[in-house]
Design an enzyme around this catalytic site. Structure first.
Site, PDB file in Angstrom:
ATOM      1  N   CYS A 133       0.831  -1.207   0.000  1.00  0.00           N
ATOM      2  CA  CYS A 133       0.000   0.000   0.000  1.00  0.00           C
ATOM      3  C   CYS A 133       0.861   1.250   0.000  1.00  0.00           C
ATOM      4  O   CYS A 133       1.407   1.645   1.038  1.00  0.00           O
ATOM      5  CB  CYS A 133      -0.927   0.000   1.216  1.00  0.00           C
ATOM      6  N   CYS A 136      -0.463   4.073   2.221  1.00  0.00           N
ATOM      7  CA  CYS A 136      -0.222   3.847   3.657  1.00  0.00           C
ATOM      8  C   CYS A 136       1.224   4.116   4.039  1.00  0.00           C
ATOM      9  O   CYS A 136       1.500   4.698   5.092  1.00  0.00           O
ATOM     10  CB  CYS A 136      -0.564   2.405   4.017  1.00  0.00           C
ATOM     11  N   ASP A 137       2.179   3.690   3.211  1.00  0.00           N
ATOM     12  CA  ASP A 137       3.577   3.613   3.642  1.00  0.00           C
ATOM     13  C   ASP A 137       4.560   4.465   2.842  1.00  0.00           C
ATOM     14  O   ASP A 137       5.744   4.495   3.179  1.00  0.00           O
ATOM     15  CB  ASP A 137       4.045   2.147   3.578  1.00  0.00           C
TER      16      ASP A 137
END
Length: 335
Positions: A133, A136-137
């Site tokens: 992701c 997300c990261d």
């Protein structure tokens, strides 16, 4: 016989449980015997969930979800659902233990699973430089050299997004052409930070505590070579966990559960769906939690209508629910 059973223990499932429990519906949540907490259990620091300005570890966030749900009376069972009977006013959920639970309403929030490369290092390095992701990261890879595996729209979107942070982004694809749409391809080709590695597949991920590189195999010649990296993103697709409802609920072209408009109502009255299992696009914890709220409220309204109706009128209530869902969908389409 229960009012409501929630299947799934990710942000959608536990949010639905919080709302249902606060409405005194005494929900039973079927978590899982293995994958409790959803994909966030494989995530290290979460910095984009509202309310945690300093960030929070994925497992810690899910522990808070569960504690809040249980505080209001949610009962959590650690077992796997093996069979569902969804027709009629009484829904039946059979567990791996053989136990069968009955309820008037079901919320199905089993999420989705990222497709993996099938390498043993994935289990070790997930959350330690290996991610599925970018949203997300990506922030954690400022001024780093990273790679994205994949050749579809998702891979191009991930690679383009990651150039906001990384100094260099490789796109590793096992063929010599992309599956992505032309516009997504062109955006990636035009980005100076992106370099394509064609006809290559990852055969090994290097690193003990953090990703340090990969071994690539040329899919044409079989030649092996090493590539030094600070991070690796896998973008080869994801699969909604809908195996229990195939042939029972209507699905979309993407394989997710079809819901009416912005509601959580499925093709079967009394069955509601939430989270990644209905979302082929965003797949974020916060959006999943939002749909969990919707599912709990829809289920509460459905149960209230059933409670007010005499038994002979249950079928009529279900028919009205279908008509209402169709009206919501038509309204959404005209906006």
């Amino acid at each position: 016989m229960r009012d409501i059973i929630i299947i799934g223990s990710g942000p959608a499932g536990f949010t639905a449980a919080i709302y249902a429990a606060r409405a005194e519906l005494k929900p039973l949540l079927i978590a899982s015997s293995v994958e409790i907490g959803g994909e966030l259990m494989n995530t290290t620091e979460v910095e984009n969930y509202p309310g945690f300005p300093e960030g929070i570890m994925g497992p810690d966030l899910m522990a808070k979800f569960q504690a809040q749900a249980e505080r209001f009376g949610t009962e959590v069972v650690y077992d796997d659902v093996v069979e569902l009977e969804l027709d009629g006013p009484v829904k039946r959920v059979k567990l791996g233990s053989g136990e069968v639970h009955e309820a008037s309403a079901i919320i199905y929030a089993t999420g989705s699973a990222y497709r993996k490369l099938g390498l043993p290092e994935e289990e070790i390095l997930s959350g330690h430089g290996l991610s599925w992701c970018a949203t997300c990261d990506g922030f954690f890879f400022r001024q780093k050299t990273i790679a994205v595996v994949g050749g579809g729209d998702s891979a191009m979107e991930e690679a383009t997004f990651l150039t906001r942070f990384a100094d260099k982004v490789y796109v590793i694809h096992r063929r010599d052409s992309l599956k992505a749409s032309k516009i997504m391809q062109q955006r990636a080709f035009d980005n100076e930070k992106i370099e394509f590695i064609w006809n290559a597949e990852v055969t090994q991920i290097h690193g003990t505590e953090q990703v340090s590189g990969v071994t690539l195999r040329d899919t044409v010649t079989g030649e092996l070579r090493a590539l030094d990296l600070d991070g690796l993103f896998v973008a080869i697709g994801n699969d909604p966990r809908t195996h229990l409802v195939h042939g029972k609920l209507e699905l979309t072209r993407e394989g997710t559960i079809h819901v009416e408009g912005r509601s959580s109502r499925t093709s079967v009255p009394g069955v509601f769906a939430a989270g990644d299992v209905i979302d082929p696009f965003y797949r974020q914890a916060v959006t999943a939690a939002g749909t969990g709220t919707v599912a709990a409220l829809d289920a509460e309204h459905y149960l209230a209508a059933l409670a007010e109706a005499p038994s002979p009128e249950i079928a009529e209530i279900e028919a009205e629910a279908i008509e209402e869902a169709a009206a919501v969908e038509n309204f959404a389409r005209t906006r």
